[in-house]
Design a protein around this motif. Sequence first.
Motif, PDB file in Angstrom:
ATOM      1  N   ILE A  34     106.237  21.037  -9.683  1.00 29.45           N
ATOM      2  CA  ILE A  34     107.179  20.936 -10.809  1.00 29.45           C
ATOM      3  C   ILE A  34     108.605  20.856 -10.278  1.00 29.45           C
ATOM      4  N   ASP A  35     108.929  21.776  -9.369  1.00 28.45           N
ATOM      5  CA  ASP A  35     110.290  21.812  -8.837  1.00 28.45           C
ATOM      6  C   ASP A  35     110.611  20.563  -8.012  1.00 28.45           C
ATOM      7  N   MET A  36     109.652  20.098  -7.213  1.00 30.94           N
ATOM      8  CA  MET A  36     109.862  18.885  -6.405  1.00 30.94           C
ATOM      9  C   MET A  36     110.105  17.663  -7.284  1.00 30.94           C
ATOM     10  N   THR A  37     109.321  17.568  -8.361  1.00 30.98           N
ATOM     11  CA  THR A  37     109.488  16.437  -9.284  1.00 30.98           C
ATOM     12  C   THR A  37     110.915  16.431  -9.816  1.00 30.98           C
ATOM     13  N   TYR A  38     111.341  17.601 -10.294  1.00 32.83           N
ATOM     14  CA  TYR A  38     112.689  17.725 -10.846  1.00 32.83           C
ATOM     15  C   TYR A  38     113.741  17.402  -9.783  1.00 32.83           C
ATOM     16  N   TYR A  39     113.553  17.980  -8.605  1.00 36.54           N
ATOM     17  CA  TYR A  39     114.549  17.807  -7.541  1.00 36.54           C
ATOM     18  C   TYR A  39     114.661  16.338  -7.116  1.00 36.54           C
ATOM     19  N   LEU A  40     113.537  15.699  -6.910  1.00 38.08           N
ATOM     20  CA  LEU A  40     113.570  14.313  -6.426  1.00 38.08           C
ATOM     21  C   LEU A  40     114.116  13.357  -7.485  1.00 38.08           C
ATOM     22  N   PHE A  80     112.272  21.441   1.940  1.00 44.07           N
ATOM     23  CA  PHE A  80     111.275  21.918   0.973  1.00 44.07           C
ATOM     24  C   PHE A  80     110.538  23.144   1.503  1.00 44.07           C
ATOM     25  N   SER A  81     110.233  23.107   2.802  1.00 45.27           N
ATOM     26  CA  SER A  81     109.491  24.203   3.412  1.00 45.27           C
ATOM     27  C   SER A  81     110.268  25.522   3.284  1.00 45.27           C
ATOM     28  N   GLU A  82     111.592  25.448   3.484  1.00 46.75           N
ATOM     29  CA  GLU A  82     112.419  26.658   3.335  1.00 46.75           C
ATOM     30  C   GLU A  82     112.623  27.032   1.871  1.00 46.75           C
ATOM     31  N   ARG A  83     112.739  26.012   1.028  1.00 47.72           N
ATOM     32  CA  ARG A  83     112.956  26.247  -0.402  1.00 47.72           C
ATOM     33  C   ARG A  83     111.791  27.021  -1.026  1.00 47.72           C
ATOM     34  N   SER A 122     101.517  22.206   4.017  1.00 48.41           N
ATOM     35  CA  SER A 122     101.330  22.282   2.558  1.00 48.41           C
ATOM     36  C   SER A 122     102.281  21.336   1.852  1.00 48.41           C
ATOM     37  N   ILE A 123     103.533  21.306   2.344  1.00 46.19           N
ATOM     38  CA  ILE A 123     104.534  20.413   1.745  1.00 46.19           C
ATOM     39  C   ILE A 123     104.066  18.959   1.857  1.00 46.19           C
ATOM     40  N   SER A 124     103.536  18.609   3.015  1.00 42.02           N
ATOM     41  CA  SER A 124     103.035  17.249   3.213  1.00 42.02           C
ATOM     42  C   SER A 124     101.953  16.893   2.204  1.00 42.02           C
ATOM     43  N   GLU A 125     101.057  17.831   1.993  1.00 43.59           N
ATOM     44  CA  GLU A 125      99.999  17.607   0.994  1.00 43.59           C
ATOM     45  C   GLU A 125     100.600  17.438  -0.398  1.00 43.59           C
ATOM     46  N   ASP A 126     101.558  18.310  -0.739  1.00 37.97           N
ATOM     47  CA  ASP A 126     102.248  18.205  -2.041  1.00 37.97           C
ATOM     48  C   ASP A 126     102.809  16.805  -2.220  1.00 37.97           C
ATOM     49  N   LEU A 127     103.485  16.330  -1.170  1.00 38.97           N
ATOM     50  CA  LEU A 127     104.169  15.038  -1.267  1.00 38.97           C
ATOM     51  C   LEU A 127     103.166  13.897  -1.441  1.00 38.97           C
ATOM     52  N   GLY A 128     101.981  14.072  -0.848  1.00 39.87           N
ATOM     53  CA  GLY A 128     100.923  13.078  -1.028  1.00 39.87           C
ATOM     54  C   GLY A 128     100.487  12.985  -2.491  1.00 39.87           C
ATOM     55  N   ILE A 129     100.281  14.152  -3.096  1.00 38.91           N
ATOM     56  CA  ILE A 129      99.895  14.201  -4.520  1.00 38.91           C
ATOM     57  C   ILE A 129     101.000  13.609  -5.382  1.00 38.91           C
ATOM     58  N   LEU A 130     102.236  13.995  -5.041  1.00 41.92           N
ATOM     59  CA  LEU A 130     103.397  13.545  -5.809  1.00 41.92           C
ATOM     60  C   LEU A 130     103.511  12.026  -5.769  1.00 41.92           C
TER      61      LEU A 130
END
Lengths: 277, 277
Positions: B10-16, B29-32, B39-47
């Motif tokens: 949700i936050d990544m969608t909004y941020y991007l 993202f990893s620090e955020r 995990s972030i890489s996987e998120d970005l794949g789904i996104l």
Amino acid sequence: MKFRRSERLIDMTYYLLEHPRELVSLTFFSERYGSAKSSISEDLGILKETLEQRGMGTLQTIPGAAGGVKFFSKVKEEDARAFIKELCQQLEKPERLLPGGYLFMTDLIGNPQIIHKIGKLLGSAFSEIEIDVIMTVATKGIPIAYATAAHLNVPVVIVRSDSKVTEGPTVSINYVSGSTKRIQTMVLSKRSLKEGSRVLIVDDFMKAGGTINGMKSMLAEFNAEVAGIAVLVESEHAEERLVEDYISLVKLRDVDVKKKEIKVDEGNYFTKNIHFI
Amino acid sequence: MKFRRSERLIDMTYYLLEHPRELVSLTFFSERYGSAKSSISEDLGILKETLEQRGMGTLQTIPGAAGGVKFFSKVKEEDARAFIKELCQQLEKPERLLPGGYLFMTDLIGNPQIIHKIGKLLGSAFSEIEIDVIMTVATKGIPIAYATAAHLNVPVVIVRSDSKVTEGPTVSINYVSGSTKRIQTMVLSKRSLKEGSRVLIVDDFMKAGGTINGMKSMLAEFNAEVAGIAVLVESEHAEERLVEDYISLVKLRDVDVKKKEIKVDEGNYFTKNIHFI
């Protein structure tokens, strides 16, 4: 086609951000994703929590058969304070000073990230108030009005100082500029505003408030109502201010043209806006 | 504080969405979120998959230590076709016809949902082109320019027909209006455009192209470069057009003032834009 929760959440975030203050039924999402309403309800719970935690906005649930959810674009008080502080620092740079004590702000208003945040702050202050239309005056108010409109999901009407053939029939009024006391004209297309509309007046800069007063007179001609007044910058003014009830993000306090010093404070935003997340 | 995948998405969608065309590192993202880069890489794949599937845009991955992801706001061709068709139908309504064969479009340009889509279509056509600034001319071009800028993440500069004290020193040029052949003046604040900038020119309406030609001359004065030209409406014009390379969403074909008939077709958008999802 079936959607996983992760996909639904991404799409819901996007959809709700593009449709603030619009009632979206659970059935709509349920059909959009081929998911049970119970799953959608859970999604919305996660969404609401995250939106609020991250300072993006909030969801309001309207129960019942005609119910659903509404997204409201809102800010956290701490985020608003940080942004307004940054704005003050930006505006205090001496190179902004122009002859006559005016400030160069074109770069700030031209920056899409800054204008987006200005719109979010102004919009969120009025997010729970009934507003049909945003009105502004050409030219510098336009970006601020649209940025605010994006968060309130209402149309924008633009008052001009001249009438254009592409506007159709217009209504024209005269008003007195508050600081220079000159008589000026403003014009609005007759088709652009319905009778009885509740209007949020938005502008970039308010000195004595003559222009905003002019817009109020224009609204009276259309039998429309002032629902609120929001400005980016108000300047401290020795003479009587013509406009009483408004929200400002920043306040221009002292402009010393000789010393090239500008003092900018936060406006009345935090005393007027109580709608933080 | 740790974030679950659903919250991160949700936050990544909004941020991007708020930072298109900006390189965001995995570390950010990893620090955020206090999450591992895997995990972030996987998120970005789904996104990426969902953004593309739903016609929101796309993610580009830049590998390496200085790498990360960039979000590009893009449209599906079918969505663009549907929206432009709707726009044509809207514009063909006979009550839009004004004396002189002009069209009333103020309501469309004032609608935040419509202006958002116009900006998305124009922005997505130029999303992979290097652009530093969007230039437009007051007044009607402004909302379209800002809507496009939001998708390209670049600032907007506004050319005016008069110079204002709040703009500081300006550069002024004369140009010949293409259709009326009158000599006109346009003015741009000197501070608002850097030398060598790559500029996308945006406007609401193009007849012969005199105004756009004027903006091109203005760019020459600033040693800036035309990176592209985008208009909402082009009108078919018997005389020679002054501007060659541009993108238009719709084309005004026939205006019959007597019969109150307007014929609007799709512009050259689909022959010029090959950057669909």
